[in-house]
Design a protein around this motif. Structure first.
Motif, mmCIF file in Angstrom:
data_model
loop_
_atom_site.group_PDB
_atom_site.id
_atom_site.type_symbol
_atom_site.label_atom_id
_atom_site.label_comp_id
_atom_site.label_asym_id
_atom_site.label_seq_id
_atom_site.Cartn_x
_atom_site.Cartn_y
_atom_site.Cartn_z
ATOM 1 N N MET A 107 0.840 -1.188 0.000
ATOM 2 C CA MET A 107 0.000 0.000 0.000
ATOM 3 C C MET A 107 0.880 1.244 0.000
ATOM 4 O O MET A 107 1.889 1.299 0.704
ATOM 5 C CB MET A 107 -0.938 0.053 1.205
ATOM 6 C CG MET A 107 -2.042 1.101 1.039
ATOM 7 S SD MET A 107 -3.001 1.413 2.542
ATOM 8 C CE MET A 107 -2.022 2.732 3.291
ATOM 9 N N GLU A 108 0.502 2.228 -0.791
ATOM 10 C CA GLU A 108 1.195 3.508 -0.789
ATOM 11 C C GLU A 108 0.682 4.373 0.354
ATOM 12 O O GLU A 108 -0.504 4.329 0.715
ATOM 13 C CB GLU A 108 0.984 4.239 -2.110
ATOM 14 C CG GLU A 108 1.632 3.564 -3.297
ATOM 15 C CD GLU A 108 1.431 4.326 -4.598
ATOM 16 O OE1 GLU A 108 2.140 4.026 -5.560
ATOM 17 O OE2 GLU A 108 0.560 5.217 -4.637
ATOM 18 N N ALA A 109 1.574 5.169 0.915
ATOM 19 C CA ALA A 109 1.206 6.088 1.992
ATOM 20 C C ALA A 109 2.077 7.330 1.890
ATOM 21 O O ALA A 109 3.200 7.275 1.376
ATOM 22 C CB ALA A 109 1.399 5.426 3.363
ATOM 23 N N ASN A 110 1.553 8.433 2.374
ATOM 24 C CA ASN A 110 2.338 9.659 2.475
ATOM 25 C C ASN A 110 2.549 10.000 3.948
ATOM 26 O O ASN A 110 1.697 9.686 4.797
ATOM 27 C CB ASN A 110 1.651 10.809 1.753
ATOM 28 C CG ASN A 110 1.996 10.851 0.270
ATOM 29 O OD1 ASN A 110 2.821 10.076 -0.211
ATOM 30 N ND2 ASN A 110 1.363 11.758 -0.453
ATOM 31 N N PRO A 111 3.652 10.655 4.265
ATOM 32 C CA PRO A 111 3.973 10.904 5.678
ATOM 33 C C PRO A 111 2.892 11.649 6.456
ATOM 34 O O PRO A 111 2.677 11.356 7.636
ATOM 35 C CB PRO A 111 5.265 11.731 5.593
ATOM 36 C CG PRO A 111 5.911 11.283 4.326
ATOM 37 C CD PRO A 111 4.772 11.056 3.373
ATOM 38 N N GLU A 112 2.201 12.584 5.807
ATOM 39 C CA GLU A 112 1.260 13.424 6.558
ATOM 40 C C GLU A 112 0.004 12.687 6.996
ATOM 41 O O GLU A 112 -0.720 13.151 7.882
ATOM 42 C CB GLU A 112 0.864 14.651 5.720
ATOM 43 C CG GLU A 112 -0.038 14.374 4.537
ATOM 44 C CD GLU A 112 0.693 13.890 3.305
ATOM 45 O OE1 GLU A 112 0.016 13.556 2.316
ATOM 46 O OE2 GLU A 112 1.945 13.842 3.328
ATOM 47 N N GLU A 156 9.884 10.295 10.431
ATOM 48 C CA GLU A 156 9.001 9.724 11.447
ATOM 49 C C GLU A 156 8.061 8.699 10.827
ATOM 50 O O GLU A 156 7.760 7.668 11.443
ATOM 51 C CB GLU A 156 8.196 10.832 12.120
ATOM 52 C CG GLU A 156 7.237 10.361 13.209
ATOM 53 C CD GLU A 156 7.927 9.549 14.303
ATOM 54 O OE1 GLU A 156 7.266 8.665 14.892
ATOM 55 O OE2 GLU A 156 9.126 9.795 14.594
ATOM 56 N N ALA A 157 7.594 8.940 9.607
ATOM 57 C CA ALA A 157 6.710 7.983 8.936
ATOM 58 C C ALA A 157 7.435 6.661 8.688
ATOM 59 O O ALA A 157 6.864 5.578 8.881
ATOM 60 C CB ALA A 157 6.209 8.564 7.615
#
Length: 378
Positions: A107-112, A156-157
């Motif tokens: 799954m793709e994710a972005n830090p925010e 942090e992500a």
């Protein structure tokens, strides 16, 4: 779906599944993907996910998911839609196919938008690989790109993801306006320091209709310099390979055992099913290959064109193509030996233990390499 895929018994089984989630908090300045910037509370997301759930269930009833080996949930920013919607989506996938630990589920994710609870629940629901959009660990460059996270949020992500996921990948970009070689190399080394298992490195491309495209047209920004981008790609290879990663695809590096099986499927002629807006499906038999988007046939290749495309796609992989692939192509493409001899003379491919593999020059001059191979079957 039934109308387009009703004759599925004719085709080879799908072995890869792509699920498109076309929502982001904010579109980046370089992005031309099929995605929309909407609030996470927008009810349009609920309607889309409900429809996607129905498509997955129908695909299962049609017997299209029985041989799936890799799942990729991309976007957009899947993490932007929130945990409850993702849980519904993943629960449906797990009920509709054999989502065992042997299935690579990315799954793709972005830090925010990644949270500790999301990380824990995604892992519990069957995701076993996270791909985090970072692009750079330089705050100024992130602002230039229109990203809505800073470098520390990206760090942090990654650390958050690693609490559950061993297999974490990040994307980095080169050729960003204002990017120096020093800044780029620092981002590559930061990825290693964080302990990610996979890094994809992409040169910035100016796509039509994007804010960057308009800025170039207005002379507010220069086009990326391909020579600088090539130098950065070479620097990435030097740093990552020295650390123990290997380049298995033109833009991708991984420690052994952490190569993306889903991405590899695209370059090795594996049939894949795409669900969601603008997602592409590729189906094939021995004589025909078709790509379908949003229920419409986009292209159809005959056996000769399939053979040429398979050779071209193989040149995106470090391992290249083996002798058997060339022998198969020779039956359909009588000039294949001449073309590969010329590519070898030009320094774009090399022979390694009976295989043809791309050289560094071949990757850097990919349009020429790929075009000459595809021209075997116009």
């Amino acid at each position: 779906m039934e109308e387009i895929l009703a004759q599925s018994d004719r085709w080879e089984p799908y072995r890869a599944l792509y699920v498109h989630v076309p929502f982001c908090k904010q579109r980046c300045r370089y992005c031309d993907f099929s995605t929309a910037a909407v609030s996470a509370a927008d009810p349009a997301i609920d309607g889309y996910i409900e429809d996607l759930v129905m498509k997955i269930r129908r695909a299962s009833k049609l017997g299209l998911l029985g041989a799936i080996e890799t799942v990729y949930i991309g976007g957009g920013t899947p993490s932007h839609i929130g945990l409850s919607r993702l849980s519904m989506l993943l629960y449906t996938i797990s009920l509709s196919m054999h989502l065992t630990p042997d299935v690579e589920c990315t799954m793709e994710a972005n830090p925010e938008s990644l949270t500790p609870n999301m990380v824990r629940d995604l892992w519990a629901l069957g995701v076993n690989r996270l791909s985090i959009g970072v692009q750079s660990f330089d705050d100024e460059l992130l602002r230039t790109l229109g990203r809505i996270h800073d470098a520390e949020a990206a760090r942090e992500a990654v650390r958050m993801a690693q609490e559950r996921f061993q297999n974490v990948s990040i994307d980095l970009m080169c050729g960003i306006p204002g990017q120096t070689m020093e800044s780029f190399e620092q981002s590559v080394r930061e990825a290693l320091r964080l302990g990610v298992k996979h890094v994809s490195v992409y040169p910035l491309a100016i796509e039509e209709g994007t804010p960057f495209d308009r800025m170039v047209e207005a002379s507010e920004m220069d086009e990326p310099d391909p020579d600088i981008q090539a130098d950065m790609m070479e620097a990435a290879e030097r740093i990552l390979v020295a650390a123990g990663m290997h380049r298995y695809e033109v833009a991708s590096y991984a420690y052994p055992g952490y190569e993306s099986r889903h991405n590899t499927a695209y370059w090795t002629g594996v049939p894949y099913l795409g669900l969601g807006t603008a997602a592409v499906t590729m189906r094939q038999d021995a004589q025909c290959r078709e790509r379908i988007r949003d229920g419409e046939l986009e292209d159809r290749l005959d056996a000769r064109q399939m053979a040429a495309e398979d050779l071209m796609l193989g040149m995106r992989m470090t391992r290249g193509i083996d002798r058997l692939a060339v022998e198969h192509a020779r039956e359909l493409l009588p000039h294949v030996d001449e073309v590969f001899a010329e590519l070898e003379r030009l320094g774009l491919v090399r022979r390694i233990e009976g295989r043809f593999a791309p050289t560094e020059a071949g990757w850097l001059r990919g349009n020429e390499l790929y075009g000459r191979i595809l021209d075997l079957a116009p």
